[in-house]
Design a protein around this motif. Structure first.
Motif, PDB file in Angstrom:
ATOM      1  N   GLN A  30      -4.119  -2.095  -9.829  1.00  0.00           N
ATOM      2  CA  GLN A  30      -4.124  -2.339  -8.399  1.00  0.00           C
ATOM      3  C   GLN A  30      -4.522  -1.063  -7.666  1.00  0.00           C
ATOM      4  O   GLN A  30      -4.098   0.033  -8.038  1.00  0.00           O
ATOM      5  N   GLY A  87      -7.271  -3.651  -0.355  1.00  0.00           N
ATOM      6  CA  GLY A  87      -6.844  -3.509  -1.738  1.00  0.00           C
ATOM      7  C   GLY A  87      -7.604  -4.393  -2.691  1.00  0.00           C
ATOM      8  O   GLY A  87      -8.319  -5.327  -2.296  1.00  0.00           O
ATOM      9  N   SER A 140       0.797  -1.228   0.000  1.00  0.00           N
ATOM     10  CA  SER A 140       0.000   0.000   0.000  1.00  0.00           C
ATOM     11  C   SER A 140       0.831   1.280   0.000  1.00  0.00           C
ATOM     12  O   SER A 140       0.315   2.326  -0.376  1.00  0.00           O
ATOM     13  N   TRP A 189      -5.126   0.535  -3.594  1.00  0.00           N
ATOM     14  CA  TRP A 189      -4.993   0.409  -2.143  1.00  0.00           C
ATOM     15  C   TRP A 189      -5.583   1.643  -1.475  1.00  0.00           C
ATOM     16  O   TRP A 189      -5.311   2.781  -1.884  1.00  0.00           O
ATOM     17  N   SER A 211      -7.106  -6.012  -6.925  1.00  0.00           N
ATOM     18  CA  SER A 211      -6.285  -6.173  -8.124  1.00  0.00           C
ATOM     19  C   SER A 211      -7.110  -6.811  -9.235  1.00  0.00           C
ATOM     20  O   SER A 211      -7.863  -7.762  -8.988  1.00  0.00           O
TER      21      SER A 211
END
Length: 295
Positions: free
Chosen positions: A212, A228, A30, A214, A230
């Motif tokens: 991605q 998070g 992150s 975060w 993805s």
């Protein structure tokens, strides 16, 4: 029907490697796009365990009975930060090693693999480094070197026997009251593996892409938590020009917790789970412990 099933399994087996999910080196934590001051060095150790209990082809065919793959991978990473021409730069090297084991599809087993993965060299360049607004934007190419363990004709290998280039861009934005948002995007290009399949066939792969996100919260001076997501897509594989049924399409959710035990030593824990997969082994669970030393 049995012969067709066996043929599909064999096509899958000849194309499984480290890229099947045992270690995703381009994954980020992150705070990875938050730059350290010039002169800082980082020594980072990752220890990852993952388990998978089914295989899903691109066409949606699912093998779940007596199917699975486990992995245990360690990664050692060194990072150095310096300033040049007004930009903060962080060259780094990553060395993965581990094992792939308990591999089987529909009861068809394959030998375990252990050893060194493909080493990675990378450099982050921050094109925006605004501490006043807590806005940081970096560009980071990763180059995967085909030096890892690879045995022609084996289903599982830690190395991929091919060059690979991942171009990643990341944006970190600090928000009020300890909150922060980090977004990254990747495009990955693959060289050919000319010793795939029976050892003389060529494995090629379309580019892959990853997004991605975060969202983190520093809830105490030395503690931080993050959630998070993805999304990975693309990457259809071809063996001797014929699609294998493999790709790298999956969606994944993540939880992360970290603490600085001392001002220069951090421990981070991360758990991940795939929520949708096409063309690969969905990860039922991946756990990572990361140890970071600043010097």
């Amino acid at each position: 029907m049995i012969s067709l099933l066996n043929g599909a399994i064999l096509a899958i087996l000849f194309c499984i490697g480290l890229a099947s999910g045992s270690a995703k080196a381009a994954d980020v934590n992150s705070g990875d796009y938050l730059p350290a001051p010039a002169g800082t060095n980082l020594l980072v150790f990752y220890s990852q365990y993952a388990t998978r209990n089914e295989y899903v082809t691109n066409s949606g065919q699912t093998f779940s009975d007596d199917t699975g793959l486990d992995s245990y991978v360690n990664i050692l990473r060194y990072v150095h930060y310096f300033d040049i021409a007004g930009f903060t730069v962080a060259p780094q090297v990553l060395i993965p090693a581990g094992t792939l084991y308990n591999g089987r599809i529909a009861g068809t087993p394959f030998d375990a693999a252990a050893g060194l993965g493909d080493p990675i060299v990378a450099t982050t360049v921050w094109v925006v480094n605004n501490k006043a607004t807590q806005t940081f934007i970096g560009i980071m190419p990763y180059l995967f070197l085909p030096l890892g363990q690879y045995s022609s004709g084996e289903a599982l290998n830690l190395g991929e026997n091919r060059w690979k280039l991942d171009l990643q861009a990341g944006w970190y934005q600090g928000l009020a009251s300890g909150f922060a948002l980090q977004l990254t995007g990747d495009a990955v290009w693959y060289g050919d593996n000319t010793k795939a399949g029976n050892g003389t066939q060529t494995l090629s792969q379309d580019p892959t892409y990853q997004f991605q996100a975060w969202f983190s919260y520093a809830f105490a001076p030395s503690w931080s938590a993050a959630v998070g997501y993805s999304q990975f897509w693309g990457g259809t594989e071809y063996l001797a020009g014929v699609p294998t049924g493999n790709s790298t399409e999956h969606s994944q959710v993540r939880l992360e917790l970290s603490k600085f035990i001392t001002p220069t030593f951090q421990v981070l824990g991360l758990v991940q789970r795939d929520v949708a997969t096409s063309g690969g082994f969905p990860e039922d669970f991946r756990g990572t412990v990361r140890l970071l030393q600043v010097f």
